[in-house]
Design a protein around this motif. Structure first.
Motif, PDB file in Angstrom:
ATOM      1  N   CYS A  72     -14.299  22.077  -8.480  1.00  0.00           N
ATOM      2  CA  CYS A  72     -13.276  22.772  -9.280  1.00  0.00           C
ATOM      3  C   CYS A  72     -13.134  22.097 -10.646  1.00  0.00           C
ATOM      4  CB  CYS A  72     -11.944  22.747  -8.535  1.00  0.00           C
ATOM      5  SG  CYS A  72     -10.617  23.650  -9.362  1.00  0.00           S
ATOM      6  N   GLY A  91      -7.729  22.652 -13.242  1.00  0.00           N
ATOM      7  CA  GLY A  91      -8.181  23.531 -12.164  1.00  0.00           C
ATOM      8  C   GLY A  91      -7.183  23.503 -11.017  1.00  0.00           C
ATOM      9  N   VAL A 124      -7.896  18.550 -11.705  1.00  0.00           N
ATOM     10  CA  VAL A 124      -7.312  19.559 -10.830  1.00  0.00           C
ATOM     11  C   VAL A 124      -5.947  19.115 -10.323  1.00  0.00           C
ATOM     12  CG1 VAL A 124      -9.611  20.268 -10.037  1.00  0.00           C
ATOM     13  CG2 VAL A 124      -8.302  18.636  -8.682  1.00  0.00           C
TER      14      VAL A 124
END
Length: 749
Positions: free
Chosen positions: A557, A566, A444
């Motif tokens: 995520c 993400g 992420v």
């Protein structure tokens, strides 16, 4: 004259049996001495354990106490006699230490300073003690020599001298009260005593875990991916490092790295290699203890053997003694093991674990001696409360230094506690390169968006097919969810701890299925979802919080790395989204400061360097509040005269300042049936564990308001049933009564 320790009654009729059935006092003292000696031997204090076992009930040798057994109504203080005896025999240091344990074996360890008749100095000077000298005809108290003390715990650091001494008194107390409870139970209720669980070796459990891990490994081979390979490498490394010498370890594994199985594998292999007695797994949240315990049971228990090896111990219910007879055999064994943690694997909460280490009551302290020579794994170690950080770390250090314990601080966001650990104890990191590991698990990007109104947030969520937003308060979650539903009702979900576990489980199953199918899925949740809930969203919004919380949110995520990257967006909420209580604004401010300097940390807010910086700033800000109640100061002040204030500390050391109370929800027909059975059962507590999936925890003032609304039915004096279904919303869970006006906004997970 014949001296008795306990009368005995018919367990069904409650009638007192003839004296031929009573327990002889000398038999009780000798057996408690044997059991206490056996327990204290684990930390080199066997002779002291034997002495307090023999001396604890010397006061029962008085005529007055024997008359009480015969039916006299006169109360007799029998504990003070033994305390005075050991004090007179062994002096102001050893004698006084032993006197604490004996004086407190019924009412709890007393305070050691003057000021109250219940305190130890006043007890030791008490004059109106009935003559108990008849004991000398039946009991011989051993003498002590220096050789008897040579293997006992000793301070490794001058600053810890008082702490180590007071800790040893607690451990001896634990040995005595557990021995006393067990022998009394053996005499009074042999059937109950025989129900205690049989021992299963940790080697057997490690072999069972090996079979489970092989299945997981096979699944990895069938579904190869960089993430799955990295998880397998983490497991392999943990198994290798389990060979390391016992001590203090850290296990720094990114969220989603499979640390539950890996840490369990480390703990069991290490325990087998170094002949440890048990594995204790400490979890921060009550809300996830059941799921972790279930994972462990699945891996470690053998259905064919029908054995109980995993104890799940938390405090959703307190069970009255009279309920015991109605439990099935396995539940009886589980409940009895909860009294003193006599099972090979214990899964418990941080509250239960740390509060027991500083408690003064026998019921809470019985388990302490079973922490000796164990492996203790603290999951999400960063969740140790800041206000009690120093006392928690000192207790862990003492267990490592003097009681043969291996401790593992296990987390994705390792708190910078090295400078707070006493005794020159330096933790060893299990992973060989945590920084590289973070890069492997980087799935992420985190960005800070600044202020976002609920309207802007709902609009942003509505534009995404699948998105999770995590906020800090129940009120914010409800307001945001309502806004979101006005924009798109399709695929919207709400989660909070006001929903009972069965309700949450259903909603989470729907969420996971929608994510898997690629359907619309927009979730508004409180921090509850960060507590070990396995979901995988392409985008996550997180209301301002500490970096440890942001890291937990990021773990929801792109968890499985299905997309290239993400997106986690941290935002500043409207005023109602930031709790006023506690230090929440302060930690969010430190996180903001860290975000503003993110380029220092290679542009990565969740890098180990950024996390270390965050915790250093937090502990610097809170340096005067890391022992807010002054627990360590109180112990140090009692050093000279062993005036340790055990009772005061027991009252002051409360990790949760507002105790919660379970309310049972009539969620479905099964819950209603169980509630009805409990209501009409002579032992309603026999249904308590079956009802746990239908429980919502509330604060005392919230329960009082619901009681005032006449929607709570009290069962057995300890269970609270919601009697009006209209007070439970199928979207948001348990409602507040109209009168509930909390003094400040309460942060709830």
């Amino acid at each position: 004259m014949i001296y008795y320790g306990h009368t005995k009654e018919n367990l069904l009729t409650k009638e007192i049996l003839p004296k031929a059935e009573w327990q002889l006092l000398k038999d009780h003292l000798n057996e408690v001495a044997r059991l206490s000696e056996e327990r204290a031997a684990k930390f080199g204090a066997e002779k002291l354990g034997k002495i307090i076992g023999l001396a604890h009930d010397l006061g029962k040798y008085s005529n007055q106490f024997q008359q009480r057994l015969d039916g006299s109504s006169q109360k007799v203080d029998h504990a003070t006699a033994g305390a005075q005896e050991v004090y007179q025999r062994f002096g102001k240091t050893i004698g006084r230490a032993l006197a604490f344990t004996i004086a407190g074996h019924h009412g709890g360890l007393p305070d050691g300073n003057r000021g109250d008749p219940k305190n130890l100095p006043e007890r030791l000077e008490k004059k109106d003690i009935p003559n108990y000298q008849a004991y000398a005809k039946e009991i011989e108290i051993p003498t002590l020599c220096s050789q008897d003390l040579v293997n006992m715990p000793n301070t490794k650091n001058a600053a810890m001298r008082a702490f180590s001494f007071s800790f040893c008194i607690r451990m001896l107390y634990s040995c005595l009260v557990d021995a006393d409870y067990l022998d009394t139970e053996r005499c009074m209720n042999p059937e109950k005593f025989q129900t205690r669980p049989a021992k299963v070796s940790l080697l057997t459990l490690f072999q069972r875990l090996g079979k489970k891990l092989e299945k997981l490994n096979e699944r990895t081979r069938q579904n190869p991916s960089p993430i799955n390979s990295a998880r397998q490498n983490i497991l392999t490394r943990c198994l290798k490092m389990a060979e390391a010498e016992p001590g203090l370890f850290t296990l720094t594994v990114p969220t989603g790295g499979g640390k539950t199985y890996s840490s369990l594998a480390f703990g069991l292999k290490h325990a087998v290699k170094y002949n440890k007695d048990r594995l204790i797994y400490v979890i921060p949240y009550t809300s996830i203890i059941e799921q972790n315990a279930e994972v462990f049971r699945e891996a470690l228990e053998d259905d064919l053997q029908n054995d109980s090896v995993v104890l799940e111990h938390h405090s959703n219910f307190e069970y009255p003694d009279e309920s015991f007879d109605d439990w099935d055999q396995k539940e009886k064994a589980h409940r009895l093991a909860a009294e003193n943690w006599d099972m090979p694997v214990v899964v418990t909460t941080a509250v239960q674990f740390f509060e027991s280490l500083y408690a003064n009551k026998g019921a809470r302290c019985r388990k302490l001696h079973n922490m000796v020579n164990s492996v203790i794994i603290l999951d999400e170690a960063q969740m140790m409360p800041v206000e009690y950080m120093k006392p928690c770390l000192w207790a862990l250090a003492e267990l490592v230094l003097n009681y043969g314990v291996t401790v593992v601080l296990c987390t994705a966001t390792q708190p910078a506690v090295n400078n707070l650990i006493p005794g020159n104890l330096k933790p060893l990191e299990i992973m060989d390169n945590p920084r590289e590991l973070q890069k492997v698990f980087k799935r992420v990007t985190v960005q800070y968006s600044g202020e976002m109104t609920d309207e802007e947030l709902a609009e942003a969520m509505a534009e995404k097919l699948q998105v999770l937003t995590i906020v800090n308060t129940r009120r914010h979650a409800q307001l945001l969810f309502n806004k979101l539903q006005q924009k798109t009702a399709e695929g919207t979900y709400h989660l909070s701890a006001r929903m009972c576990p069965v309700h949450r489980k259903i909603v989470l199953a729907e969420i996971r299925q929608a994510l898997k199918d690629g359907r619309e899925c927009r979730v508004v949740s409180t921090q509850l979802i960060e507590a070990g809930v396995d979901v995988d969203f392409p985008a996550v919004y997180r209301s301002e919080a500490g970096i440890d919380s942001i890291a937990q949110a990021a773990g929801r995520c792109n968890r499985e790395g299905r997309i290239a990257e993400g997106h986690v967006v941290v935002f500043k909420p409207e005023k109602h989204g930031m709790p006023e209580k506690g230090r929440f604004s302060a930690v969010a401010g430190i996180a903001r400061s860290t975000m503003r300097q993110v380029e220092k940390f290679d542009g990565e807010l969740l890098s180990l360097k950024a996390i270390e910086y965050y915790f250093q700033q937090l502990f610097e800000l809170e340096k005067d509040h890391l022992d807010l109640q002054g627990i360590l100061r109180m112990i140090e002040e009692g050093r000279d005269n062993l005036a340790f204030p055990f009772a005061t500390i027991g009252n002051e050391f409360q990790l949760i300042d507002s105790t919660t109370i379970p309310v049972v929800i009539p969620w479905d027909e099964h819950a209603e049936t169980l509630m009805e059975e409990a209501e009409h059962h002579p032992f309603p507590a026999s249904k308590a564990r079956l009802l746990q999936p239908y429980v919502v925890q509330v604060y005392q003032h919230e329960l009082a308001a619901l009681v005032k609304e006449n929607v709570i039915k009290s069962i057995g004096g300890f269970m609270n049933f919601l009697s009006d279904r209209s007070f439970y919303d199928r979207q948001f869970g348990l409602k507040d009564a109209k009168e509930v006006k909390a003094p400040t906004e309460v942060l709830l997970y």
